[in-house]
Design a protein around this motif. Structure first.
Motif, PDB file in Angstrom:
ATOM      1  N   LEU A  50       0.928  -1.077   0.055  1.00  0.00           N
ATOM      2  CA  LEU A  50       0.103  -0.022  -0.099  1.00  0.00           C
ATOM      3  C   LEU A  50       0.952   1.316  -0.039  1.00  0.00           C
ATOM      4  N   ALA A  51       1.868   1.344   0.795  1.00  0.00           N
ATOM      5  CA  ALA A  51       2.614   2.424   0.810  1.00  0.00           C
ATOM      6  C   ALA A  51       3.394   2.800  -0.305  1.00  0.00           C
ATOM      7  N   SER A  52       3.638   1.990  -1.224  1.00  0.00           N
ATOM      8  CA  SER A  52       4.263   2.140  -2.581  1.00  0.00           C
ATOM      9  C   SER A  52       3.440   1.805  -3.812  1.00  0.00           C
ATOM     10  N   ALA A  53       2.056   1.802  -3.593  1.00  0.00           N
ATOM     11  CA  ALA A  53       1.326   1.417  -4.717  1.00  0.00           C
ATOM     12  C   ALA A  53       0.671   2.832  -5.287  1.00  0.00           C
ATOM     13  N   GLY A  54       0.385   2.906  -6.562  1.00  0.00           N
ATOM     14  CA  GLY A  54      -0.232   3.661  -7.279  1.00  0.00           C
ATOM     15  C   GLY A  54      -1.681   3.796  -6.850  1.00  0.00           C
ATOM     16  N   ALA A  55      -2.330   4.900  -7.181  1.00  0.00           N
ATOM     17  CA  ALA A  55      -3.600   5.092  -6.704  1.00  0.00           C
ATOM     18  C   ALA A  55      -4.552   4.131  -6.910  1.00  0.00           C
ATOM     19  N   THR A  56      -4.584   3.429  -8.248  1.00  0.00           N
ATOM     20  CA  THR A  56      -5.594   2.560  -8.416  1.00  0.00           C
ATOM     21  C   THR A  56      -5.251   1.130  -7.693  1.00  0.00           C
ATOM     22  N   GLU A  57      -4.067   0.764  -7.548  1.00  0.00           N
ATOM     23  CA  GLU A  57      -3.659  -0.396  -6.940  1.00  0.00           C
ATOM     24  C   GLU A  57      -3.991  -0.127  -5.291  1.00  0.00           C
ATOM     25  N   ALA A  58      -3.770   0.918  -4.997  1.00  0.00           N
ATOM     26  CA  ALA A  58      -3.877   1.382  -3.585  1.00  0.00           C
ATOM     27  C   ALA A  58      -5.407   1.056  -3.177  1.00  0.00           C
ATOM     28  N   ALA A  59      -6.307   1.404  -3.916  1.00  0.00           N
ATOM     29  CA  ALA A  59      -7.739   1.256  -3.642  1.00  0.00           C
ATOM     30  C   ALA A  59      -8.066  -0.288  -3.636  1.00  0.00           C
ATOM     31  N   ALA A  60      -7.427  -0.975  -4.308  1.00  0.00           N
ATOM     32  CA  ALA A  60      -7.671  -2.611  -4.301  1.00  0.00           C
ATOM     33  C   ALA A  60      -7.051  -3.073  -3.088  1.00  0.00           C
ATOM     34  N   ILE A  61      -5.604  -2.724  -2.770  1.00  0.00           N
ATOM     35  CA  ILE A  61      -5.178  -3.099  -1.628  1.00  0.00           C
ATOM     36  C   ILE A  61      -5.979  -2.780  -0.336  1.00  0.00           C
ATOM     37  N   ASP A  62      -6.434  -1.517  -0.410  1.00  0.00           N
ATOM     38  CA  ASP A  62      -7.227  -1.005   0.769  1.00  0.00           C
ATOM     39  C   ASP A  62      -8.322  -1.756   1.041  1.00  0.00           C
ATOM     40  N   ARG A  63      -9.191  -2.398   0.014  1.00  0.00           N
ATOM     41  CA  ARG A  63     -10.413  -3.211   0.107  1.00  0.00           C
ATOM     42  C   ARG A  63      -9.947  -4.378   0.684  1.00  0.00           C
ATOM     43  N   GLU A  64      -8.508  -5.122   0.269  1.00  0.00           N
ATOM     44  CA  GLU A  64      -8.144  -6.263   0.773  1.00  0.00           C
ATOM     45  C   GLU A  64      -8.057  -6.149   2.463  1.00  0.00           C
ATOM     46  N   LEU A  65      -7.367  -5.091   2.661  1.00  0.00           N
ATOM     47  CA  LEU A  65      -7.056  -4.913   4.135  1.00  0.00           C
ATOM     48  C   LEU A  65      -8.236  -4.675   4.827  1.00  0.00           C
ATOM     49  N   GLN A  66      -9.237  -3.803   4.385  1.00  0.00           N
ATOM     50  CA  GLN A  66     -10.590  -3.690   5.133  1.00  0.00           C
ATOM     51  C   GLN A  66     -11.256  -5.005   5.353  1.00  0.00           C
ATOM     52  N   ALA A  67     -11.208  -5.773   4.215  1.00  0.00           N
ATOM     53  CA  ALA A  67     -11.953  -7.222   4.463  1.00  0.00           C
ATOM     54  C   ALA A  67     -11.061  -8.148   5.267  1.00  0.00           C
ATOM     55  N   LEU A  68      -9.816  -8.031   5.359  1.00  0.00           N
ATOM     56  CA  LEU A  68      -9.016  -8.956   6.349  1.00  0.00           C
ATOM     57  C   LEU A  68      -9.225  -8.242   7.799  1.00  0.00           C
ATOM     58  N   TRP A  69      -9.222  -7.122   7.933  1.00  0.00           N
ATOM     59  CA  TRP A  69      -9.403  -6.423   9.333  1.00  0.00           C
ATOM     60  C   TRP A  69     -10.706  -6.737   9.976  1.00  0.00           C
ATOM     61  N   ALA A  70     -11.502  -6.964   8.760  1.00  0.00           N
ATOM     62  CA  ALA A  70     -12.912  -7.123   9.177  1.00  0.00           C
ATOM     63  C   ALA A  70     -13.346  -8.767   9.973  1.00  0.00           C
ATOM     64  N   LYS A  71     -12.239  -9.529   9.793  1.00  0.00           N
ATOM     65  CA  LYS A  71     -12.599 -10.945  10.061  1.00  0.00           C
ATOM     66  C   LYS A  71     -12.118 -11.244  11.474  1.00  0.00           C
ATOM     67  N   SER A  72     -12.908 -11.408  12.421  1.00  0.00           N
ATOM     68  CA  SER A  72     -12.589 -11.732  13.655  1.00  0.00           C
ATOM     69  C   SER A  72     -12.066 -13.267  14.019  1.00  0.00           C
ATOM     70  N   GLY A  73     -12.343 -14.092  13.414  1.00  0.00           N
ATOM     71  CA  GLY A  73     -12.032 -15.488  13.408  1.00  0.00           C
ATOM     72  C   GLY A  73     -13.190 -16.299  14.064  1.00  0.00           C
ATOM     73  N   SER A  74     -14.232 -15.487  14.190  1.00  0.00           N
ATOM     74  CA  SER A  74     -15.372 -16.254  14.869  1.00  0.00           C
ATOM     75  C   SER A  74     -16.561 -15.837  13.957  1.00  0.00           C
TER      76      SER A  74
END
Length: 188
Positions: A41-65
């Motif tokens: 994310l830190a080195s991505a372009g704007a378009t790629e950053a948006a996709a990485i942001d979505r991945e991170l948000q999905a990852l952080w939204a998983k509690s494991g339960s």
């Protein structure tokens, strides 16, 4: 019945094996650690950053339960409907039952902020950031609280910290631009 159709038995076995292989490949693809995504994310372009942001948000939204994920989903759905009281109730149940799940604290901080409960919002953001110090949305929310408290220098610092993690975060960029003059002053 499969005994009467030997080729069908082989086809079913091959299909099941291919499905299992493709599903295991999907889970491997989805198992990219957050620290790798954050580096990208830190080195991505704007378009790629948006996709990485979505991945991170999905990852952080998983509690494991599944039950905790359901409480999070109910809380965020209530936020979207504007039912802040119900959102606070779901998210409080989530933070009570999953105190190590940073996303629950962050979402409840958002609700408290919207309700004008700034002290509890700060407390929840502090907890969220203690659990996930790279959550740029939580850092941005902390900056927004500092602005609410009329502390533009502290808000600006928070926004800079968020921008260092996610350089293409639009709200952070707008906030930095808005506060730049009051914090840095004019060049002579």
């Amino acid at each position: 019945m499969l005994a009467n159709f030997p080729k069908l038995k082989a086809i079913v076995a091959a299909t099941a094996s291919a499905a299992a292989f493709s599903l295991s490949g999907q889970s491997l693809a989805q198992a990219v650690p957050a620290d790798v995504l954050l580096q990208d994310l830190a080195s991505a372009g704007a378009t790629e950053a948006a996709a990485i942001d979505r991945e991170l948000q999905a990852l952080w939204a998983k509690s494991g339960s599944p039950s905790m994920d359901l409480l999070l989903r109910r809380g965020t759905d209530a936020i979207e409907r504007g039912d802040l009281q119900q959102a606070a109730e779901h998210l409080t149940a989530l933070t009570d039952h999953a105190p190590e799940f940073a996303r629950g604290w962050y979402q409840r901080a958002r609700v408290y902020f919207a309700m004008g409960l700034y002290g509890p919002s700060v407390a929840d953001l502090e907890r969220a950031l203690a659990l996930n110090p790279k959550d740029y949305n939580a850092i941005y929310a902390l900056g927004a609280l500092f602005e609410q408290f009329r502390e533009p220098a502290r808000a600006y610092q928070a926004y800079q910290r968020a921008k260092a993690i996610h350089p293409h975060h639009e709200e952070v960029s707008s906030a930095l631009e808005r506060l730049k003059l009051s914090v840095e002053g004019r060049e002579l």
